[in-house]
Scaffold this motif. Structure first.
Motif: not given
Length: 196
Positions: A144-148, A150-157
């Protein structure tokens, strides 16, 4: 969960467009930000420490340095490169950013001591950095780490996996994005170094 093998990962690949020089090369209190970030993770209890570079090439003592050939695509690619470079014995990793020099090692120690599978430091109730990720989530974070992002996308998911660790009083998550930011943190700071 006992954490005896926690690696550190310092993301330091960007070119610092608004700052005018790669952030890894900026000096703060007589120390390059990249070296300060390595020290943050080491003193916080992480070993080994992996540093991801891209725009700048610099020798970093006490760390494993890897280069992200796709650094221009953003922080997500650097996170993926860094996770892939961690040794197999690392049970977890604490991820820090090179441009937050006021975070103290105690914040890293708190994340490790939490025993959480996925932990994020909070300041004033807001999620910031550093972040701890267990090995079982490396693949999910990388995916899930794309563009700018990082781990935030995984935490939201996967919000049910996230443990917030209050780090008030254990440093300041202010980051350095512009010369004005640097001047606010340290009016006596040396001018940013030119890329080598």
């Amino acid at each position: 969960m006992r954490r005896s093998r926690v690696a550190g990962l310092l993301l330091a690949a960007g070119r610092g467009a608004r700052l005018g020089t790669p952030k890894a090369l900026v000096e703060y209190e007589g120390e390059r930000l990249v070296e300060r970030g390595v020290r943050l993770l080491e003193e916080g209890g992480c070993h080994p420490v992996v540093v991801v570079l891209g725009a700048a090439t610099v020798q970093v003592r006490g760390a494993v340095v890897v280069r992200n050939p796709g650094w221009e695509s953003g922080m997500g690619s650097s996170l993926r490169v860094g996770l892939a470079a961690l040794p197999p014995e690392a049970e977890a990793v604490v991820i820090a950013l090179v441009d937050q020099p006021l975070i103290r090692p105690a914040a890293v120690r708190e994340l490790i001591a939490s025993g959480a599978r996925l932990a994020v430091a909070t300041y004033g109730g807001r999620r910031r950095n550093p972040v701890l990720v267990s090995r079982r989530d490396f693949a999910g974070v990388a995916e899930l780490a794309t563009g700018d992002v990082g781990a935030r996308a995984f935490m939201r998911a996967c919000p049910e996996l996230v443990t917030e660790v209050p780090c008030d009083g254990l440093g300041d998550p202010a980051d350095i994005d512009t010369p004005a930011d640097l001047a606010l943190l340290d009016p006596q700071a040396a001018a940013p170094l030119q890329p080598e």
